[in-house]
Structures are given as structure tokens and as C-alpha cells.
Scaffold this motif. Structure first.
Motif, short mmCIF file in Angstrom:
data_model
loop_
_atom_site.label_atom_id
_atom_site.label_comp_id
_atom_site.label_asym_id
_atom_site.label_seq_id
_atom_site.Cartn_x
_atom_site.Cartn_y
_atom_site.Cartn_z
N GLU A 101 5.15 9.48 3.60
CA GLU A 101 4.27 8.33 3.13
C GLU A 101 4.60 7.92 1.66
OE1 GLU A 101 0.02 8.60 3.90
OE2 GLU A 101 0.41 9.25 5.87
N LEU A 102 4.75 9.35 0.95
CA LEU A 102 5.09 9.50 -0.40
C LEU A 102 6.34 8.67 -0.43
CD1 LEU A 102 4.41 10.48 -3.04
CD2 LEU A 102 5.70 12.64 -2.63
N GLU A 103 7.42 8.74 0.37
CA GLU A 103 8.45 8.34 0.15
C GLU A 103 8.51 6.84 0.17
OE1 GLU A 103 11.56 9.29 -0.95
OE2 GLU A 103 10.41 11.18 -1.41
N ALA A 104 7.64 6.51 1.09
CA ALA A 104 7.33 5.03 1.41
C ALA A 104 6.72 4.36 0.28
CB ALA A 104 6.54 4.69 2.68
N THR A 105 5.73 5.18 -0.32
CA THR A 105 4.85 4.66 -1.43
C THR A 105 5.86 4.40 -2.67
OG1 THR A 105 3.12 5.75 -0.68
CG2 THR A 105 2.87 5.14 -2.86
N LYS A 106 6.70 5.49 -2.98
CA LYS A 106 7.66 5.14 -4.07
C LYS A 106 8.58 4.17 -3.94
CE LYS A 106 8.21 10.41 -5.08
NZ LYS A 106 9.03 11.50 -5.30
N GLU A 107 9.22 3.94 -2.59
CA GLU A 107 9.85 2.92 -2.52
C GLU A 107 9.16 1.59 -2.70
OE1 GLU A 107 13.13 0.68 -1.66
OE2 GLU A 107 13.11 2.65 -1.81
N ARG A 108 7.94 1.54 -2.03
CA ARG A 108 7.23 0.12 -2.75
C ARG A 108 6.87 0.11 -3.93
NH1 ARG A 108 6.31 -4.74 -1.90
NH2 ARG A 108 4.01 -5.31 -2.06
N MET A 109 6.91 1.28 -4.73
CA MET A 109 6.61 1.10 -6.12
C MET A 109 7.81 0.70 -6.83
SD MET A 109 4.14 4.32 -7.26
CE MET A 109 4.50 4.38 -8.92
N ARG A 110 9.00 1.27 -6.22
CA ARG A 110 10.29 0.64 -6.95
C ARG A 110 10.24 -0.84 -6.69
NH1 ARG A 110 11.91 5.82 -5.45
NH2 ARG A 110 12.50 5.29 -3.61
N GLU A 111 9.88 -1.10 -5.42
CA GLU A 111 10.03 -2.77 -5.12
C GLU A 111 9.08 -3.64 -6.07
OE1 GLU A 111 9.05 -3.12 -0.98
OE2 GLU A 111 11.04 -1.92 -0.25
#
Length: 129
Positions: A101-111
Motif C-alpha cells: 500500500e505504501l508503494e502504491a501511495t508513493k506511486e500515486r503521490m509521484r503521479e
């Protein structure tokens, strides 16, 4: 005088037989006393043997109880350790899920940061023209 000699011989023979009887009686008394001592010693040894057997039985019972207690303790410790391993496994799985979830959140934040950057560049460039 022959009668006297015969009586003396008979008296001597009777005295010898009396002494032999007394000696034999004394031997019989000593043997009877020895037999009583042997019987008492045998009875004492039997009593001690039963006492030792009782001690051995109690020691074996205590050993068996101790083994049973040890086995129960080992089973309880193993069960507790298995429970702990299961809890650690569950916690590890939860951590892996949170990591994902953290990786997905980081990815969403980068996006989102990229979208903000694009919007700023596009908005700033559109206002300048």
C-alpha cells in the motif's frame, strides 16, 4: 566288691552320659538361639527389603509424574511458540500488505506531483502568453 565295681562302672557311665546330655542340650540351646537370631535377621532384612521396594515405587511414581509434568510443560511451550510463529507470520503478511500500500501511495503521490508540475508549467505558460 564285684557288685561295687559294677555299680561304680555304671555310675561312671551314667555321669559320662549325663555330661554328654548336658553338652548336647547346651549345643541345642546355642543352635536354637542362633536359629532365633537368624530368623530375626531374616525378618529384619525382609522388612528393609519391603521398605526399599516402597522407596523405589515412590521414586518411580515421582519420576513418572515429573516426566508427565515435563511433557505437559514442553507441549505448552511448543503450543505457545507455534502461536507466536503464527502471530509473527500474520504480522509479516500485514507488513507486506502495508508495504505494498505504501508503494502504491508513493506511486500515486509521484503521479499527483507530476500532474501538479504539469499544471503549474501549463498554467504558468498559458498565463505568460
Amino acid at each position: 566288691s564285684a557288685l561295687r565295681l559294677s555299680v561304680d562302672t555304671l555310675a561312671t557311665s551314667l555321669e559320662a552320659k549325663d555330661r554328654a546330655l548336658i553338652l548336647s542340650s547346651a549345643r541345642a540351646e546355642r543352635q536354637a538361639a542362633e536359629a532365633r537370631r537368624v530368623d530375626e535377621a531374616v525378618a529384619s532384612l525382609r522388612s528393609e527389603l519391603e521398605s526399599v521396594r516402597g522407596l523405589l515405587r515412590r521414586a518411580e511414581e515421582e519420576r513418572d509424574e515429573s516426566r508427565s509434568s515435563e511433557a505437559a510443560l514442553v507441549a505448552r511451550v511448543v503450543s505457545e511458540k507455534e502461536s507466536m510463529v503464527e502471530q509473527v507470520s500474520e504480522a509479516t503478511a500485514m507488513c507486506e500488505g502495508l508495504r505494498g500500500e505504501l508503494e502504491a501511495t508513493k506511486e500515486r503521490m509521484r503521479e499527483l506531483e507530476e500532474e501538479v508540475r504539469v499544471l503549474r508549467e501549463g498554467g504558468g505558460g498559458g498565463g505568460a502568453t
